[in-house]
Write a protein that holds these residues in place. Structure first.
Motif, mmCIF file in Angstrom:
data_model
loop_
_atom_site.group_PDB
_atom_site.id
_atom_site.type_symbol
_atom_site.label_atom_id
_atom_site.label_comp_id
_atom_site.label_asym_id
_atom_site.label_seq_id
_atom_site.Cartn_x
_atom_site.Cartn_y
_atom_site.Cartn_z
ATOM 1 N N SER A 46 0.836 -1.189 0.000
ATOM 2 C CA SER A 46 0.000 0.000 0.000
ATOM 3 C C SER A 46 0.879 1.251 0.000
ATOM 4 N N PRO A 47 1.470 1.566 -1.160
ATOM 5 C CA PRO A 47 2.328 2.752 -1.222
ATOM 6 C C PRO A 47 1.519 4.038 -1.146
ATOM 7 N N VAL A 48 2.216 5.149 -1.012
ATOM 8 C CA VAL A 48 1.609 6.477 -1.113
ATOM 9 C C VAL A 48 1.888 7.000 -2.520
ATOM 10 N N TRP A 49 0.847 7.475 -3.206
ATOM 11 C CA TRP A 49 0.984 7.957 -4.575
ATOM 12 C C TRP A 49 0.934 9.481 -4.637
ATOM 13 N N LEU A 50 1.760 10.049 -5.509
ATOM 14 C CA LEU A 50 1.622 11.444 -5.939
ATOM 15 C C LEU A 50 1.568 11.393 -7.459
ATOM 16 N N ILE A 51 0.401 11.742 -8.032
ATOM 17 C CA ILE A 51 0.197 11.550 -9.461
ATOM 18 C C ILE A 51 -0.396 12.804 -10.090
#
Length: 502
Positions: free
Chosen positions: A67-72
Motif C-alpha cells: 500500500s504505497p503512497v501515490w503522488l500523481i
C-alpha cells in the motif's frame, strides 16, 4: 512512445483493494498543500492539471510494499512544472507518476529537479518527463535526478536536452546508504557538451548517469541499469560513469553516443547484453566508443559494437593502464577482467589493450581473459582487430575469431588467440535496431570454438551452442527484447519528432 497502458486511472484499481479502504485522496493545486502533510499508506495525492510555476514540492510519507503512497498527475503529462519548480521524495514506498518538467530556462541553479532524500527507501519515479529544464547559466552544476537512500526505482521516464553542467542522473552513497536502485526502461535523449572556451574540449562532469563517486568508489552499490535507450548522449566521454562496486549494466541500447560506458572506479561489475549502435558518430568534441574498463573482477560479455569511431579511451573496448599510488580518483589497474562473447562490426579499433600514457600510469592489465569474441569487418582498411600498447600486459587471449582487420603491437602469443575465417558469414540487419547475425553456413557454425560452460546463454537468452560472438545460430526467437522508442520513456507522448529523429 505509445503503449497499451492505462494512463489516468491506473491508481483506481488500487482503490478497490481492501487494504486501501481507509485511504484518503488529496486533490491539490499548489505545493504548500503537500508540504504541510505527512501521508500514510494508501493515500493518493492528485496534482491538478495546469502550470505549476515555482512550486517546490516536498513529498513526505510512509507507505508499504502492498500500500504505497501515490503522488500523481490528474492527467499524465498535463501537470506542467515550470520556473524553479522541483520535487523532493522523502519517505518509504512513495510513488510519483505523470509529471512534466519541461521548457523552462529559469530552473533552480543548484538544486536537483527530482531528489530522493537522504534516508528514503523503496520509492519510485515513473512516467515523468524532464526536458529542456535548465537554469540561465550553462555553467550551473545541476543534477536533474539525484538518488540518495536505497532500493529506489526510476522507470519509464523521458529525459533529454540538458544544457547545464552536472550529471543528468546521479546515485549517491555514504556509510548508511547503499544504493540497490533499479534504473530501467527510460529514454535518455540528446545532450550537447559544454566546452572549455579556450581549448574547445568538453568539460568534465556531464555524464548521463553516474553511480557513486571517487570517495565512495570501493562501496558496493548493487544497482541495476537495464533496458534503457541512450540516444546521442554527448555530454562527455563518459556517458555512464561507474564509480562503485557490484553494479549491473544490462540490455541497454546506446545509439550514436559520442562517449563510452566507463567502469571508471570500483570493482566486480557486470556489463552484459548491451548494444552500441555508434554508426560512426563523431562530433567536434570526440568520437563514439564502447566500454572502457578499469579495476578488478569486471565481466564484459554478450555486448554488440557497431561502427565505433574512436580509439584509445574511446575504442570499442579498452583495457586501461593503472596508477602505482592507488589514489581513489585516479586509475585502478585492470585485474581479473573477463571479456567474452562480444561481437564487433566495423569498429575502428575493436580491442585496445593497455591504454594510458600518463607518467603515473605504468601498470598494464594483468590476470585477465579475452576469449570467444568475434570481430567482423567488411573491409580491412583502417580497421584494427586489436592494438597492444604495452607488451608487459598479462592477458590470456584464446578462442577469438576475426574476419578481416589488422593487428597492431601484437606478438605471436597474442595472435595465437585469434583465428581468421574467410567466408562472408554475417547477415545484414533488416529492422531499425537490428544486428548483424551469423549466417547459417558461416564458419562460426561449421567450425565452432570451445564454449565456456559458465556462459550458457547467448545475448538473446537462448541456450548457447559453441559459437563465438554475441548471438549463436540456434533457431528460435529472441527471449530478450532490444530497447526502442516504444518500450522506453513515458507512454503519454504520442510523437515528438524533435526528440526522436528518424
Amino acid at each position: 512512445m505509445k503503449r497499451n497502458t492505462l494512463k489516468n486511472i491506473f491508481w483506481l484499481c488500487g482503490l478497490l483493494c481492501p487494504l486501501w479502504l481507509s485511504a484518503k485522496i488529496y486533490p491539490v493545486s499548489e505545493a504548500r498543500e503537500v508540504n504541510g502533510r505527512t501521508f500514510v499508506a494508501g493515500d493518493t495525492v492528485i496534482l491538478r492539471n495546469g502550470e505549476w510555476k515555482d512550486q517546490q514540492i516536498h513529498f513526505r510519507g510512509k507507505g508499504t510494499s502492498d500500500s504505497p503512497v501515490w503522488l500523481i498527475a490528474e492527467t499524465p503529462g498535463q501537470v506542467c512544472m515550470r520556473g524553479h519548480s522541483l520535487l523532493v521524495i522523502d519517505g518509504e514506498y512513495l510513488y510519483v507518476s505523470g509529471l512534466d518538467f519541461s521548457s523552462s530556462q529559469t530552473a533552480h541553479p543548484s538544486k536537483a529537479v527530482v531528489e530522493f532524500a537522504r534516508g528514503s527507501s523503496f520509492c519510485r519515479l515513473s512516467e515523468t518527463r524532464i526536458a529542456d529544464y535548465n537554469s540561465p547559466d550553462p555553467q550551473d552544476d545541476v543534477k536533474w535526478i539525484s538518488l540518495r537512500g536505497h532500493h529506489h526505482r526510476v522507470d519509464h521516464c523521458t529525459v533529454y536536452d540538458k544544457k547545464n553542467m552536472g550529471v543528468t542522473l546521479v546515485v549517491w552513497l555514504d556509510e548508511e546508504e547503499q544504493g540497490r536502485h533499479r534504473i530501467d526502461h527510460n529514454y535518455f535523449g540528446p545532450r550537447v557538451s559544454q566546452t572549455d572556451p579556450l581549448t574547445g574540449k568538453e568539460l568534465n562532469g556531464q555524464e548521463t548517469i553516474r553511480v557513486g563517486d571517487s570517495r565512495t568508489s570501493l562501496k558496493t552499490a548493487d544497482c541495476r541499469i537495464e533496458s534503457n535507450l541512450f540516444e546521442r548522449c554527448n555530454g562527455e566521454i563518459e556517458v555512464i560513469s561507474n564509480k562503485s562496486c557490484g553494479n549491473y549494466y544490462l540490455n541497454n541500447l546506446f545509439l550514436e553516443c559520442v562517449g563510452t560506458l566507463c567502469l571508471r572506479h570500483g570493482h566486480h561489475c557486470v556489463v552484459d547484453g548491451n548494444i552500441f549502435l555508434a554508426n560512426g558518430a563523431v562530433t567536434s568534441t570526440g568520437e563514439s566508443g564502447g566500454v572502457r574498463v578499469m579495476g578488478e573482477g569486471h565481466r564484459v560479455t554478450h555486448n554488440y559494437f557497431y561502427r565505433t569511431a574512436g580509439e584509445s579511451y574511446r575504442s570499442a573496448l579498452s583495457l586501461t593502464k593503472g596508477n602505482e599510488n592507488r589514489i581513489l580518483n585516479r586509475y585502478s589497474q585492470v585485474k581479473g577482467a573477463y571479456i567474452a562473447y562480444n561481437t564487433f562490426v566495423d569498429c575502428l579499433i575493436a580491442l585496445d589493450v593497455a591504454v594510458g600514457h600518463a607518467p603515473d600510469q605504468p601498470e598494464p592489465p594483468i590476470e585477465s581473459i579475452v576469449e570467444c569474441n568475434f570481430i567482423y569487418n567488411t573491409s580491412s582498411a583502417d580497421r584494427e582487430v586489436i592494438r597492444i600498447r604495452d607488451d608487459r600486459q598479462q592477458v590470456d587471449f584464446r578462442g577469438n575469431v576475426y574476419h578481416r582487420g589488422t593487428f597492431v603491437g601484437c606478438n605471436k602469443s597474442v595472435k595465437k588467440g585469434f583465428r581468421k575465417v574467410s567466408s562472408a558469414m554475417m547477415n545484414k540487419p533488416t529492422e531499425e535496431f537490428g544486428l548483424y547475425k551469423p549466417a547459417t553456413d558461416s564458419e562460426l557454425y561449421t567450425s565452432p570454438v570451445p564454449c565456456n560452460e559458465e556462459v550458457r546463454k547467448d545475448m538473446p537468452g537462448r541456450e548457447r551452442r559453441p559459437e563465438t560472438g554475441v548471438s549463436c545460430s540456434v533457431a528460435g526467437h529472441s527471449l530478450r527484447s532490444v530497447p526502442d522508442r516504444k518500450s522506453t520513456g513515458v507512454s503519454w507522448i504520442e510523437a515528438d519528432p524533435g526528440v526522436h529523429p528518424q
